[in-house]
Design an enzyme around this catalytic site. Structure first.
Site, PDB file in Angstrom:
ATOM      1  N   HIS A 417       0.849  -1.199   0.000  1.00 37.79           N
ATOM      2  CA  HIS A 417       0.000   0.000   0.000  1.00 37.79           C
ATOM      3  C   HIS A 417       0.883   1.247   0.000  1.00 37.79           C
ATOM      4  O   HIS A 417       1.526   1.539   1.012  1.00 37.79           O
ATOM      5  CB  HIS A 417      -0.882   0.054   1.258  1.00 37.79           C
ATOM      6  CG  HIS A 417      -1.880  -1.069   1.368  1.00 37.79           C
ATOM      7  ND1 HIS A 417      -2.610  -1.301   2.500  1.00 37.79           N
ATOM      8  CD2 HIS A 417      -2.278  -2.003   0.478  1.00 37.79           C
ATOM      9  CE1 HIS A 417      -3.407  -2.338   2.308  1.00 37.79           C
ATOM     10  NE2 HIS A 417      -3.222  -2.781   1.086  1.00 37.79           N
TER      11      HIS A 417
HETATM   12  C1  LIG Z   1       0.123  -7.655  -4.015  1.00 37.93           C
HETATM   13  C2  LIG Z   1      -0.824  -6.513  -3.749  1.00 37.93           C
HETATM   14  C3  LIG Z   1      -1.983  -6.738  -3.007  1.00 37.93           C
HETATM   15  C4  LIG Z   1      -2.856  -5.685  -2.719  1.00 37.93           C
HETATM   16  N1  LIG Z   1      -4.042  -5.946  -2.076  1.00 37.93           N
HETATM   17  C5  LIG Z   1      -4.959  -4.954  -1.955  1.00 37.93           C
HETATM   18  C6  LIG Z   1      -6.253  -5.220  -1.437  1.00 37.93           C
HETATM   19  O1  LIG Z   1      -6.585  -6.355  -1.101  1.00 37.93           O
HETATM   20  N2  LIG Z   1      -7.130  -4.178  -1.337  1.00 37.93           N
HETATM   21  C7  LIG Z   1      -6.793  -2.896  -1.705  1.00 37.93           C
HETATM   22  O2  LIG Z   1      -7.616  -1.995  -1.550  1.00 37.93           O
HETATM   23  N3  LIG Z   1      -5.584  -2.630  -2.219  1.00 37.93           N
HETATM   24  C8  LIG Z   1      -4.665  -3.616  -2.377  1.00 37.93           C
HETATM   25  N4  LIG Z   1      -3.457  -3.354  -2.944  1.00 37.93           N
HETATM   26  C9  LIG Z   1      -3.149  -1.949  -3.327  1.00 37.93           C
HETATM   27  C10 LIG Z   1      -3.844  -1.540  -4.631  1.00 37.93           C
HETATM   28  O3  LIG Z   1      -3.686  -2.539  -5.606  1.00 37.93           O
HETATM   29  C11 LIG Z   1      -3.219  -0.221  -5.100  1.00 37.93           C
HETATM   30  O4  LIG Z   1      -3.397   0.738  -4.085  1.00 37.93           O
HETATM   31  C12 LIG Z   1      -3.867   0.281  -6.382  1.00 37.93           C
HETATM   32  O5  LIG Z   1      -3.690  -0.647  -7.421  1.00 37.93           O
HETATM   33  C13 LIG Z   1      -3.247   1.613  -6.796  1.00 37.93           C
HETATM   34  O6  LIG Z   1      -3.936   2.067  -7.926  1.00 37.93           O
HETATM   35  P1  LIG Z   1      -3.302   3.180  -8.903  1.00 37.93           P
HETATM   36  O7  LIG Z   1      -4.233   3.343 -10.036  1.00 37.93           O
HETATM   37  O8  LIG Z   1      -2.930   4.346  -8.094  1.00 37.93           O
HETATM   38  O9  LIG Z   1      -1.907   2.579  -9.411  1.00 37.93           O
HETATM   39  P2  LIG Z   1      -1.458   1.163  -9.974  1.00 37.93           P
HETATM   40  O10 LIG Z   1      -2.458   0.120  -9.662  1.00 37.93           O
HETATM   41  O11 LIG Z   1      -0.057   0.987  -9.510  1.00 37.93           O
HETATM   42  O12 LIG Z   1      -1.474   1.365 -11.553  1.00 37.93           O
HETATM   43  C14 LIG Z   1      -0.589   2.214 -12.217  1.00 37.93           C
HETATM   44  C15 LIG Z   1      -0.362   1.679 -13.621  1.00 37.93           C
HETATM   45  O13 LIG Z   1       0.312   2.684 -14.368  1.00 37.93           O
HETATM   46  C16 LIG Z   1       1.324   2.099 -15.165  1.00 37.93           C
HETATM   47  N5  LIG Z   1       2.357   3.121 -15.391  1.00 37.93           N
HETATM   48  C17 LIG Z   1       3.159   3.694 -14.470  1.00 37.93           C
HETATM   49  N6  LIG Z   1       3.958   4.618 -15.042  1.00 37.93           N
HETATM   50  C18 LIG Z   1       3.661   4.607 -16.359  1.00 37.93           C
HETATM   51  C19 LIG Z   1       4.177   5.337 -17.475  1.00 37.93           C
HETATM   52  N7  LIG Z   1       5.151   6.268 -17.341  1.00 37.93           N
HETATM   53  N8  LIG Z   1       3.667   5.073 -18.708  1.00 37.93           N
HETATM   54  C20 LIG Z   1       2.671   4.137 -18.869  1.00 37.93           C
HETATM   55  N9  LIG Z   1       2.164   3.420 -17.833  1.00 37.93           N
HETATM   56  C21 LIG Z   1       2.650   3.664 -16.593  1.00 37.93           C
HETATM   57  C22 LIG Z   1       1.822   0.935 -14.305  1.00 37.93           C
HETATM   58  O14 LIG Z   1       2.460  -0.038 -15.112  1.00 37.93           O
HETATM   59  C23 LIG Z   1       0.533   0.440 -13.659  1.00 37.93           C
HETATM   60  O15 LIG Z   1      -0.087  -0.566 -14.416  1.00 37.93           O
HETATM   61  C24 LIG Z   1      -2.558  -4.373  -3.202  1.00 37.93           C
HETATM   62  C25 LIG Z   1      -1.397  -4.155  -3.947  1.00 37.93           C
HETATM   63  C26 LIG Z   1      -0.535  -5.200  -4.232  1.00 37.93           C
HETATM   64  C27 LIG Z   1       0.708  -4.926  -5.035  1.00 37.93           C
END
Ligand SMILES: Cc1cc2nc3c(=O)[nH]c(=O)nc-3n(C[C@H](O)[C@H](O)[C@H](O)COP(=O)(O)OP(=O)(O)OC[C@H]3O[C@@H](n4cnc5c(N)ncnc54)[C@H](O)[C@@H]3O)c2cc1C
Length: 480
Positions: A417
């Protein structure tokens, strides 16, 4: 190298829960959207859940990412279409209204609070099937419940973004409702164009605007190309580490990457005299509520390779005949340290630092004590502490001695997280973006992911990230 050019109205960078929901709402409203994602486009079924194959193809750097500090914190991020939602446990939590009120006050966020977000939580839930496990929870969850009951502590089953289908033989089939299963197909149906294996290297700026992005792509055959994407507006949704890294690479630095927060966790493996390890449970769905929001106790995925990694080769060799009696549990704290995201010169890689504070050290000590008590109360015969090479704990007295000699620097700490590297609000001395995600000082750059949560939400963050992404996109559409 091939050179291409694409035009769109709105570019969305990153397809995790933040980016996917942003792209969907924009496309649904008739905007011409490109969703650029650095990782591959793989379905949930293409890699077995929690497997090495999944780590290699869907985690950033195969899961080898670390925030440097004393001790360093191993952190995990998704890097594939759907981002973290493709690899996570989908535990779905509302934040407490008090935390949101605290943010309104401390960061001066307009038009914000639980009541304001509620319609967006509800609309997300309709799209991603949030549900509780039918029937009885798995054995590791039952152990958490048993230990807590004996100590008079409250527990709860946390709902998940998961679909359960009853099969004709009476058994249940369950499937993760990640972004590739739910929101991204909806965005594509509304005309959104998805570019995969496409990393946005930098945003090119002019007169307080970004007018195009440089995107590098590599085909499966290894052919490289550089694409210029022209747009009117851009939403950066790369997650808590990659969003500030991209902005800093592009020369945008004010309040960017200075306040990264985490929920760091520490784990212990417990051995019971009966089997507690069932593959179909996945991540246990029960958490101890008693010490929330300060501290969460729960269970981790405990397949044999995970246990082996954790216990080390010698211990797991000895335990192989009884490995089904082992399961891993965690104590998760609200980290008080503020980390930084910087770029390593001449590369696209971020350099992440996370100082753990004295308060964090005492929270970990308390977490380990409570977790140890819970596991012994649940019938654990042995507990393996969070450092290789230490004595096994066989009694509550061993736990006391272990806690007396505890040194934070030697512990294995990790987190899944991460947030708050570009906080949201009107306090321009603290915040990177305004109350709706628009970058302060820029006319057409928006952030809409975990990076804008003002501080640690103290619960699993995905529900909040999606609801805020929808709220901010709705506001954008209202104003445009
Ligand atoms: C193993 C694991 C278990 C988890 N379990 C839970 C849970 O049970 N419940 C919960 O609420 N949360 C959980 N989380 C946390 C949750 O998944 C994250 O908080 C959430 O995915 C964040 O969302 P986001 O859109 O901010 O970023 P992310 O999900 O990190 O997505 C960002 C995306 O942007 C892409 N990206 C980054 N930079 C670039 C760039 N320059 N150009 C193109 N693409 C790019 C990345 O490749 C990625 O696919 C977990 C996380 C992990 C890793």
């Amino acid at each position: 190298m091939l050179q291409n050019r694409l035009d769109c109205e709105v570019l969305v960078v990153g397809s995790g829960p933040g980016g996917a929901n942003t792209a969907y709402l924009l496309a649904q409203a008739g905007k011409d959207v490109i969703l650029a994602e650095e990782g591959e486009n793989l379905t949930v079924e293409q890699t077995p859940a929690y497997s090495l194959e999944e780590m290699k193809s869907k985690y950033r750097h195969g899961g080898m990412t670390v925030a440097l500090g004393k001790p360093s914190v191993a952190y995990l991020e998704g890097c594939c279409v759907g981002g973290g939602s493709e690899i996570n446990a989908g535990l779905y939590h509302y934040p407490s209204p008090e935390v949101l009120e605290e943010w309104v006050k401390d960061f001066a966020i307009r038009d914000f609070g639980f009541g304001k977000l509620e319609p967006f939580f509800k609309s997300c839930e309709q799209d991603i099937s949030v549900s509780s496990m039918p029937g009885q929870v798995g054995s590791a969850s039952l152990k958490l419940q048993e230990g807590a009951r004996k100590l008079n502590w409250k527990t709860a089953q946390i709902p998940r973004c998961w679909k359960y289908e009853c099969l004709s033989d009476g058994t249940w089939h369950s499937s993760r409702q990640s972004m590739t299963e739910t929101i991204i197909p909806k965005a594509l149906r509304h005309g959104c164009r998805l570019l995969t294996r496409a990393k946005v290297k930098r945003l090119c700026l002019k007169n307080h605007r970004a007018d195009h992005a440089l995107v590098s792509s590599v085909t499966k055959a290894g052919e490289q190309s550089l694409t210029t994407i022209n747009f009117r507006q851009v939403f950066v949704c790369g997650g808590a580490v990659q969003t500030p890294a991209l902005l800093r690479r592009s020369g945008i630095k004010k309040n960017i990457g200075n306040s990264l927060r985490m929920h760091p966790a520490i784990r212990m493996v417990a051995k019971f005299s009966e089997a507690v390890n069932e593959e179909q449970e996945g991540v246990p769905v029960v958490q101890v509520e008693e010490f929330k929001p300060r501290l969460t106790l729960g269970g981790s995925y405990s397949a044999l390779p995970h246990l082996a990694l954790w216990l080390g080769p010698q211990r797991i060799q000895k335990l192989l005949p009884v490995w089904k009696n082992l399961a891993m549990f965690y104590a998760l704290i609200v980290g008080q340290g503020a980390g930084t995201v910087r770029n390593i010169p001449w590369t696209d890689e971020p350099w992440v630092r996370m100082p753990l504070t004295r308060t964090d050290a005492s929270s970990f000590r308390e977490g380990l004590e409570l977790l140890g008590r819970l596991l012994f109360a649940a019938g654990a015969t042995e507990i393996f502490p969070p450092m290789q090479g230490l004595e096994i704990l066989k009694t509550p007295d061993d736990l006391k001695i272990f806690l007396g000699n505890l040194s934070l620097n030697k512990m294995d700490i990790s987190t899944i997280h991460l947030f708050s590297s570009c906080p949201m609000g009107e306090k321009t001395e603290l915040c990177a973006v305004d109350s709706y995600g628009k970058l302060h000082g820029f006319k057409n750059i928006y952030l809409n992911d975990a990076s804008i949560l003002p501080s640690a939400p103290r619960v699993n963050p995905q529900a909040l990230i999606m609801a805020i992404a929808r709220r901010n996109t709705a506001k954008f559409l209202e104003n445009i």
